[in-house]
Design a protein around this motif. Structure first.
Motif, mmCIF file in Angstrom:
data_model
loop_
_atom_site.group_PDB
_atom_site.id
_atom_site.type_symbol
_atom_site.label_atom_id
_atom_site.label_comp_id
_atom_site.label_asym_id
_atom_site.label_seq_id
_atom_site.Cartn_x
_atom_site.Cartn_y
_atom_site.Cartn_z
ATOM 1 N N PRO A 232 17.637 70.846 55.635
ATOM 2 C CA PRO A 232 17.655 70.212 56.950
ATOM 3 C C PRO A 232 18.899 69.336 57.111
ATOM 4 N N ASP A 233 19.443 69.367 58.302
ATOM 5 C CA ASP A 233 20.597 68.547 58.625
ATOM 6 C C ASP A 233 20.178 67.084 58.714
ATOM 7 N N TYR A 234 21.112 66.232 58.369
ATOM 8 C CA TYR A 234 20.851 64.791 58.413
ATOM 9 C C TYR A 234 20.298 64.352 59.770
ATOM 10 N N ALA A 235 20.756 64.971 60.839
ATOM 11 C CA ALA A 235 20.353 64.586 62.192
ATOM 12 C C ALA A 235 18.871 64.844 62.473
ATOM 13 N N VAL A 236 18.241 65.770 61.746
ATOM 14 C CA VAL A 236 16.834 66.092 62.021
ATOM 15 C C VAL A 236 15.866 65.652 60.928
ATOM 16 N N ILE A 237 16.379 65.169 59.812
ATOM 17 C CA ILE A 237 15.501 64.821 58.690
ATOM 18 C C ILE A 237 14.448 63.782 59.072
ATOM 19 N N GLN A 238 14.847 62.754 59.780
ATOM 20 C CA GLN A 238 13.900 61.698 60.153
ATOM 21 C C GLN A 238 12.780 62.266 61.035
ATOM 22 N N ASN A 239 13.152 63.098 62.007
ATOM 23 C CA ASN A 239 12.145 63.712 62.876
ATOM 24 C C ASN A 239 11.269 64.701 62.103
ATOM 25 N N ILE B 209 6.645 76.517 66.496
ATOM 26 C CA ILE B 209 6.174 75.226 67.013
ATOM 27 C C ILE B 209 6.980 74.089 66.406
ATOM 28 N N LEU B 210 7.158 74.114 65.079
ATOM 29 C CA LEU B 210 7.938 73.056 64.432
ATOM 30 C C LEU B 210 9.372 73.071 64.944
ATOM 31 N N ALA B 211 9.937 74.249 65.096
ATOM 32 C CA ALA B 211 11.310 74.371 65.603
ATOM 33 C C ALA B 211 11.439 73.750 66.991
ATOM 34 N N GLU B 212 10.476 74.023 67.847
ATOM 35 C CA GLU B 212 10.507 73.470 69.201
ATOM 36 C C GLU B 212 10.438 71.946 69.165
ATOM 37 N N LYS B 213 9.574 71.402 68.322
ATOM 38 C CA LYS B 213 9.433 69.948 68.219
ATOM 39 C C LYS B 213 10.720 69.290 67.721
ATOM 40 N N LEU B 214 11.444 70.002 66.846
ATOM 41 C CA LEU B 214 12.671 69.442 66.266
ATOM 42 C C LEU B 214 13.933 69.852 67.029
ATOM 43 N N ARG B 215 13.739 70.717 68.026
ATOM 44 C CA ARG B 215 14.847 71.227 68.833
ATOM 45 C C ARG B 215 15.867 71.990 67.986
ATOM 46 N N VAL B 216 15.328 72.845 67.116
ATOM 47 C CA VAL B 216 16.149 73.763 66.322
ATOM 48 C C VAL B 216 15.540 75.156 66.496
ATOM 49 N N SER B 217 16.187 76.177 65.958
ATOM 50 C CA SER B 217 15.639 77.529 66.079
ATOM 51 C C SER B 217 14.602 77.782 64.982
ATOM 52 N N ASN B 218 13.720 78.759 65.234
ATOM 53 C CA ASN B 218 12.749 79.099 64.200
ATOM 54 C C ASN B 218 13.441 79.736 62.999
ATOM 55 N N LYS B 219 14.616 80.320 63.198
ATOM 56 C CA LYS B 219 15.399 80.846 62.075
ATOM 57 C C LYS B 219 15.866 79.723 61.171
ATOM 58 N N THR B 220 16.156 78.582 61.761
ATOM 59 C CA THR B 220 16.551 77.406 60.974
ATOM 60 C C THR B 220 15.401 76.967 60.075
ATOM 61 N N ILE B 221 14.194 76.916 60.630
ATOM 62 C CA ILE B 221 13.013 76.539 59.840
ATOM 63 C C ILE B 221 12.831 77.534 58.703
ATOM 64 N N SER B 222 12.992 78.812 58.993
ATOM 65 C CA SER B 222 12.860 79.854 57.976
ATOM 66 C C SER B 222 13.873 79.661 56.854
ATOM 67 N N LYS B 223 15.101 79.324 57.202
ATOM 68 C CA LYS B 223 16.134 79.101 56.180
ATOM 69 C C LYS B 223 15.792 77.905 55.293
ATOM 70 N N TRP B 224 15.240 76.852 55.899
ATOM 71 C CA TRP B 224 14.822 75.699 55.089
ATOM 72 C C TRP B 224 13.734 76.111 54.125
ATOM 73 N N GLU B 225 12.739 76.828 54.637
ATOM 74 C CA GLU B 225 11.561 77.163 53.831
ATOM 75 C C GLU B 225 11.862 78.166 52.729
ATOM 76 N N THR B 226 12.893 78.958 52.891
ATOM 77 C CA THR B 226 13.259 79.924 51.853
ATOM 78 C C THR B 226 14.341 79.373 50.925
ATOM 79 N N GLY B 227 14.768 78.144 51.160
ATOM 80 C CA GLY B 227 15.759 77.511 50.296
ATOM 81 C C GLY B 227 17.183 77.963 50.558
ATOM 82 N N LYS B 228 17.419 78.636 51.671
ATOM 83 C CA LYS B 228 18.770 79.102 51.995
ATOM 84 C C LYS B 228 19.639 77.995 52.570
ATOM 85 N N SER B 229 18.996 76.966 53.127
ATOM 86 C CA SER B 229 19.720 75.805 53.630
ATOM 87 C C SER B 229 18.790 74.605 53.611
#
Length: 83
Positions: free
Chosen positions: A45-52, A23-43
C-alpha cells in the motif's frame, strides 16, 4: 516485514469485514487490481492510503507491518512509538 505475509493479513482482515476487493477499493479510492496486488504481495500500500486502510480494517499500523494482530503484553517488532 514480509510483503507476502502483509498481503495475506490484508486479505484476512478484509474478509473478516465481509468486504470484497471492489468494496475495499471503493472505500480507499483505489482500483480493485491495486487491492489484488497488495494481497498477493506484488506491491505494498502507498503511504497516502495506509492510514485509511488501517482504519477501514480496524487495525493499527504496527499490526499491518507485523502482519498479525496485537496481543496483550506482547513485544512487537514495530510498535506505535517507533512508527
Amino acid at each position: 516485514m514480509n510483503q507476502m505475509e502483509i498481503g495475506s493479513f490484508i486479505a484476512k482482515k478484509r474478509k473478516e469485514k465481509n468486504y470484497t476487493q471492489a468494496i475495499l477499493a471503493e472505500k480507499l479510492r483505489v482500483s480493485n487490481k491495486t487491492i489484488s496486488k497488495w494481497e498477493t504481495g506484488k506491491s505494498m500500500p502507498d503511504y497516502a492510503v495506509i492510514q485509511n486502510l488501517c482504519s477501514e480494517l480496524d487495525i493499527s499500523l504496527s499490526e499491518l507491518m507485523d502482519a498479525e494482530e496485537n496481543e496483550s503484553n506482547s513485544i512487537r517488532p514495530y510498535d506505535e512509538e517507533q512508527i
